[in-house]
Write a protein that holds these residues in place. Sequence first.
Motif, PDB file in Angstrom:
ATOM      1  N   ASP A  14       0.830  -1.208   0.000  1.00 31.43           N
ATOM      2  CA  ASP A  14       0.000   0.000   0.000  1.00 31.43           C
ATOM      3  C   ASP A  14       0.864   1.256   0.000  1.00 31.43           C
ATOM      4  O   ASP A  14       0.585   2.233  -0.712  1.00 31.43           O
ATOM      5  CB  ASP A  14      -0.924   0.012   1.224  1.00 31.43           C
ATOM      6  N   ALA A  15       1.920   1.247   0.791  1.00 28.86           N
ATOM      7  CA  ALA A  15       2.849   2.382   0.795  1.00 28.86           C
ATOM      8  C   ALA A  15       3.552   2.510  -0.549  1.00 28.86           C
ATOM      9  O   ALA A  15       3.784   3.615  -1.042  1.00 28.86           O
ATOM     10  CB  ALA A  15       3.882   2.207   1.913  1.00 28.86           C
ATOM     11  N   LEU A  16       3.861   1.358  -1.159  1.00 28.83           N
ATOM     12  CA  LEU A  16       4.508   1.372  -2.469  1.00 28.83           C
ATOM     13  C   LEU A  16       3.567   1.967  -3.527  1.00 28.83           C
ATOM     14  O   LEU A  16       4.006   2.722  -4.402  1.00 28.83           O
ATOM     15  CB  LEU A  16       4.925  -0.047  -2.863  1.00 28.83           C
ATOM     16  N   GLY A  17       2.274   1.637  -3.439  1.00 29.39           N
ATOM     17  CA  GLY A  17       1.312   2.253  -4.345  1.00 29.39           C
ATOM     18  C   GLY A  17       1.298   3.762  -4.184  1.00 29.39           C
ATOM     19  O   GLY A  17       1.257   4.517  -5.169  1.00 29.39           O
ATOM     20  N   GLY A  18       1.341   4.239  -2.925  1.00 28.51           N
ATOM     21  CA  GLY A  18       1.417   5.678  -2.675  1.00 28.51           C
ATOM     22  C   GLY A  18       2.692   6.280  -3.226  1.00 28.51           C
ATOM     23  O   GLY A  18       2.692   7.389  -3.782  1.00 28.51           O
ATOM     24  N   LEU A  19       3.820   5.545  -3.075  1.00 28.15           N
ATOM     25  CA  LEU A  19       5.105   6.010  -3.613  1.00 28.15           C
ATOM     26  C   LEU A  19       5.025   6.234  -5.123  1.00 28.15           C
ATOM     27  O   LEU A  19       5.495   7.251  -5.639  1.00 28.15           O
ATOM     28  CB  LEU A  19       6.194   5.003  -3.271  1.00 28.15           C
ATOM     29  N   LEU A  20       4.413   5.281  -5.825  1.00 31.41           N
ATOM     30  CA  LEU A  20       4.308   5.397  -7.289  1.00 31.41           C
ATOM     31  C   LEU A  20       3.460   6.591  -7.688  1.00 31.41           C
ATOM     32  O   LEU A  20       3.788   7.314  -8.639  1.00 31.41           O
ATOM     33  CB  LEU A  20       3.725   4.103  -7.875  1.00 31.41           C
ATOM     34  N   ILE A  21       2.365   6.836  -6.961  1.00 33.77           N
ATOM     35  CA  ILE A  21       1.509   7.981  -7.265  1.00 33.77           C
ATOM     36  C   ILE A  21       2.229   9.294  -6.947  1.00 33.77           C
ATOM     37  O   ILE A  21       2.172  10.267  -7.716  1.00 33.77           O
ATOM     38  CB  ILE A  21       0.192   7.888  -6.476  1.00 33.77           C
ATOM     39  N   GLY A  22       2.912   9.346  -5.805  1.00 31.33           N
ATOM     40  CA  GLY A  22       3.649  10.559  -5.430  1.00 31.33           C
ATOM     41  C   GLY A  22       4.748  10.890  -6.418  1.00 31.33           C
ATOM     42  O   GLY A  22       4.922  12.046  -6.812  1.00 31.33           O
ATOM     43  N   ALA A  23       5.501   9.867  -6.840  1.00 29.65           N
ATOM     44  CA  ALA A  23       6.574  10.078  -7.815  1.00 29.65           C
ATOM     45  C   ALA A  23       6.009  10.497  -9.161  1.00 29.65           C
ATOM     46  O   ALA A  23       6.585  11.354  -9.848  1.00 29.65           O
ATOM     47  CB  ALA A  23       7.394   8.800  -7.967  1.00 29.65           C
TER      48      ALA A  23
END
Length: 479
Positions: free
Chosen positions: A389-398
């Motif tokens: 879930d954090a990785l999904g957020g990372l991809l959206i933020g980047a």
Amino acid sequence: PRNPAVIADNVGDNVGDIAGMGADLFESYVSAIVATFTVAIAAGIAFDSHLALLPFVIAGTGIICSIIGTFFVRVGEQLKMEALLMALRRGIWVSSILVAGTSFLVIHLMDVENVLEGVSGMDVWLSIIAGLVAGVLIGLSIEYYTSYSYQPTKSIAEAAQTGTGTLIIRGFATGMLSTAAPVVFVVIAVLVAYEFAGLYGVAITAVGMLSTLGITLATDAYGPVADNAGGIAEQAHLPAEVREKTDALDAMGNTTAATGKGFAIGSAALTALGLTAAFGGRMEVLGHPLTMSLLDPKVVSGILIGALLVFLFSALTMNAVGRAAMLVVNEVRRQWHEIKGIMTGEAKPDYARCVDITTKAALKEMILPGLLAIVVPVAVGMIPFLGPDALGGLLIGALGCGFLLAVTMANAGGAWDNAKKYIESGHLGGKGSQQHKAAVIGDTVGDPFKDTSGPSLNILIKLMATVSLLFAPIFAAMM
């Protein structure tokens, strides 16, 4: 030719704006196809489904349409920027119209109907058209902000009248303003595609945008070709009328290069979004669907980490250019001091040495940024208190931060470059004036913006999404 760094610059134009941008756009091309294919499989469609094969066929027909479009690029003896730009636009527009027609025919012949619940062949076609139109509009918007035929670049040149500082400020502000149109076009394309065909529509929108890659990449490569032609004309002391023509072509080349970079950034954003959707779909198939709730501190933390990565990556690439440039400057000074006769034309500089320095520096300096793009997503996905879930957020933020910063850097750099060309064409004092000296410094700042950090961000957001998709089974096994 007495300055070996000039020759390294000529080599660098080909390496960066042709080979480098070609690799970047090819990656987008392949990643968009993979993302669409993966979304189709994740939706439960069989491997031989028409929806899974469609992106491959659309990409293939797009190559043929792009080849046909090149035959419509014609210009007479006119040296006006508008006439030159229209010649290249014509080729892109013809290719786009052909892709629209052939993709409709392909969807009809492949009988892409109701494979996904509630999605028709027309829905898929409209998603492709959304990407195609967005790509053309992004190119036009970037042309407006980087061509000296329009006010934004002219205003940067006018700012040179009060010094380098005001020119830098105006150029950077112009780059930031130029982000509005590409973001709006991408957002509209995504919303339209999702409304018609869901996540599959979002993924195939990137395929639609990249379907005219053949001619779009050709217009981007035109820039360094024209630039080097001008350099050869000047070094060979060819007649003034030759240099006048190459200057006009070179100025347009700066605009087409900026347009190509804008297209690359827009397509990278859509591709990364498609890959992120594929990552979510893959996790769902593996039995661990992503919640991605903004109330979850893991997701918010991931978004901030993704945005941070964009800035760290940009800082590393900018510093890499600065360090390599210092090595080249010191080498040129050494040669002028130690090799007698260079300045009188009696001896030749060691050109290969400068090329070797820049090549080694580029390879060495990209190790850390490359590791960041691969190691951080894997680490975030595997750390227990962060996870997918954090990785999904990372991809959206980047994606959000990287898209905006890449457009800013690419357009600011292109505008600074063309502001210099505008002054060199005889405006605001012309070559050798104080205004020209200020514009040269602006162009020097803009080079790593538009040729290094901006395009590199495309790679960052796509590579992190690809790595996440690849490691999805491992993340799922650890949950």
